[in-house]
Design an enzyme around this catalytic site. Structure first.
Site, PDB file in Angstrom:
ATOM      1  N   GLY A 245      79.784  72.975 -15.168  1.00  0.00           N
ATOM      2  CA  GLY A 245      80.045  71.364 -14.276  1.00  0.00           C
ATOM      3  C   GLY A 245      79.207  72.055 -13.420  1.00  0.00           C
ATOM      4  O   GLY A 245      79.069  71.421 -12.500  1.00  0.00           O
TER       5      GLY A 245
ATOM      6  N   GLU B  54      80.852  66.493 -20.688  1.00  0.00           N
ATOM      7  CA  GLU B  54      80.832  67.048 -21.279  1.00  0.00           C
ATOM      8  C   GLU B  54      81.273  67.602 -22.394  1.00  0.00           C
ATOM      9  O   GLU B  54      80.886  68.197 -23.471  1.00  0.00           O
ATOM     10  CB  GLU B  54      80.052  67.967 -20.391  1.00  0.00           C
ATOM     11  CG  GLU B  54      78.110  68.147 -19.700  1.00  0.00           C
ATOM     12  CD  GLU B  54      77.834  69.749 -18.470  1.00  0.00           C
ATOM     13  OE1 GLU B  54      76.678  69.314 -18.166  1.00  0.00           O
ATOM     14  OE2 GLU B  54      78.932  70.506 -18.011  1.00  0.00           O
TER      15      GLU B  54
ATOM     16  N   ASP C 292      74.017  72.232 -25.067  1.00  0.00           N
ATOM     17  CA  ASP C 292      74.034  72.293 -23.297  1.00  0.00           C
ATOM     18  C   ASP C 292      74.172  73.456 -23.304  1.00  0.00           C
ATOM     19  O   ASP C 292      74.011  75.001 -23.516  1.00  0.00           O
ATOM     20  CB  ASP C 292      75.517  71.987 -22.746  1.00  0.00           C
ATOM     21  CG  ASP C 292      76.269  70.503 -21.569  1.00  0.00           C
ATOM     22  OD1 ASP C 292      74.817  71.198 -21.042  1.00  0.00           O
ATOM     23  OD2 ASP C 292      76.893  70.743 -21.588  1.00  0.00           O
TER      24      ASP C 292
HETATM   25  C1  5RP Z   1      75.881  70.791 -15.839  1.00  0.00           C
HETATM   26  C2  5RP Z   1      75.975  71.822 -16.971  1.00  0.00           C
HETATM   27  C3  5RP Z   1      74.572  73.241 -16.683  1.00  0.00           C
HETATM   28  O1  5RP Z   1      75.090  73.145 -18.044  1.00  0.00           O
HETATM   29  C4  5RP Z   1      74.878  74.201 -15.869  1.00  0.00           C
HETATM   30  O2  5RP Z   1      75.316  74.042 -14.877  1.00  0.00           O
HETATM   31  C5  5RP Z   1      73.775  75.054 -16.348  1.00  0.00           C
HETATM   32  O3  5RP Z   1      72.395  74.179 -15.947  1.00  0.00           O
HETATM   33  P1  5RP Z   1      71.189  74.723 -15.522  1.00  0.00           P
HETATM   34  O4  5RP Z   1      70.913  74.601 -16.908  1.00  0.00           O
HETATM   35  O5  5RP Z   1      70.765  74.405 -14.568  1.00  0.00           O
HETATM   36  O6  5RP Z   1      71.400  76.331 -15.059  1.00  0.00           O
HETATM   37  O7  5RP Z   1      77.093  72.464 -16.661  1.00  0.00           O
HETATM   38  O8  5RP Z   1      77.115  70.385 -15.557  1.00  0.00           O
END
Ligand code: 5RP
Length: 239
Positions: free
Chosen positions: A102, A110, A88
């Protein structure tokens, strides 16, 4: 890759591609959410189309839809045992691997998927690494019922904990609030510098009306940090 792609997108792509290479035949993989994870899911989809056999467990409806579109088998969290790995993104990660997540509004699923996995790999570009958490507004998922009352109690906790004058914003605004996949609201809390993330996470979770908070404490085991030149740095938070 398009020449107009931003350097941040190139860094995200490098991290996403390296993370997709971690997945091996037979693995149960938590599929995170956000722009970096969409790149990861696309890379994984390519590997699946070339014969990789794995099953994903999604952290959002949007990731689930993308995975299915790409031919990646997807199972429900309830239908599988412990996941091999959850992969993630993150909004911020400190030198100990503590994270704020988030920003995309998917923190509850998540965190559930992350804590159902043997290990967690954060897939990020360099802008996400920080010396101290808090510049990114901390998302707190709350039930809709009585959300203003919950926000007052959250403010009370902040004041007791020494975080004064924290701006607490209902994501999306009152006219059209953002609603999570579980039907909740999100309060974004501008703390600026979080001195004791673990204590704050425990305090937030003890407030009735708070469903989950965006502090991911002692969850990340490693991170893959992408660079715009396509290289990656790997960091371990174990030991
Ligand atoms: C979503 C998340 C994402 O992992 C976080 O916001 C990072 O996002 P991005 O890859 O678009 O920068 O926690 O709830």
């Amino acid at each position: 890759m398009s020449a107009e792609r931003s350097s941040q997108d190139r860094a995200k792509q490098a991290a996403a591609d390296a993370a997709a290479d971690l997945v091996q035949n037979g693995m149960l993989v938590g599929l995170g959410s956000g722009t970096t994870l969409r790149m990861f899911v696309r890379s994984l989809g390519l590997r699946v189309s070339q014969g990789l056999t794995m099953t994903g467990v999604s952290t959002s409806e949007s990731t689930r839809a993308l995975a299915i579109e790409l031919g990646i088998p997807v199972a429900d969290l309830d239908d599988v045992g412990e996941l091999d790995v959850a992969i993630d993104g993150a909004d911020e990660i400190d030198p100990a691997g503590q994270m704020i997540k988030g920003g995309g509004g998917n923190l509850l699923w998540e965190k559930m998927v992350a804590t159902a996995a043997k290990s967690f790999v954060a897939v990020i570009d360099g802008s996400k690494t920080v010396a101290q958490l808090g510049r990114f507004p901390l998302p707190v998922e709350v039930v809709r019922f009585g959300w203003r009352s919950t926000a007052r109690q959250i403010r009370g906790l902040f004041v007791e904990s020494g975080y004064l004058d924290v701006a607490i914003t209902l994501r999306g605004g009152e006219a059209a609030p953002f609603v999570t996949d579980s039907g909740h609201f999100i309060l974004d809390c501008q703390l600026d510098a979080i001195t004791h993330p673990e204590a704050l996470a425990i305090g937030l979770d003890s407030i009735a009306g708070v469903v989950e908070n965006g502090l991911f404490i002692n969850i990340a085991r490693s991170a893959i940090i992408g660079r715009p030149d396509g290289s990656v740095e790997r960091i371990s938070y174990e030991g």
